[in-house]
Scaffold this motif. Structure first.
Motif: not given
Length: 78
Positions: A55-64, A1-10, A51-52
């Motif tokens: 590398p700006g390639f990754g996944r969103i994961v649940a952590d605690s 999924m390409i984030t576009g301008d949804v998010s500018h930082s992790p 914008h990250y």
């Protein structure tokens, strides 16, 4: 999924309510980010965030019980 301008930082994965100056409707932007990251975490879909910092390639994961951006491993091909 390409984030576009949804998010500018992790940091947005942890604090989707932290807006940037370009978020005109700050409440809607925060809700969109939260829903977007939740959907990505649930589906496991990789993302490309231009914008990250690399590398700006990754996944969103649940952590605690919290979401975070986890970069995908990057390989250099000679």
């Amino acid at each position: 999924m390409i984030t576009g301008d949804v998010s500018h930082s992790p940091i947005h994965t942890i604090h989707p309510e932290w807006n940037i100056a370009l978020d005109i409707d700050k409440e809607a932007a925060a809700e969109s980010r939260a829903r977007f990251f939740s959907d990505l975490a649930e589906s496991g879909t990789p993302m490309a965030a231009g914008h990250y910092y690399r590398p700006g390639f990754g996944r969103i994961v649940a952590d605690s019980g919290r979401l975070r951006f986890e970069p995908l491993p990057v390989s250099v091909i000679d």
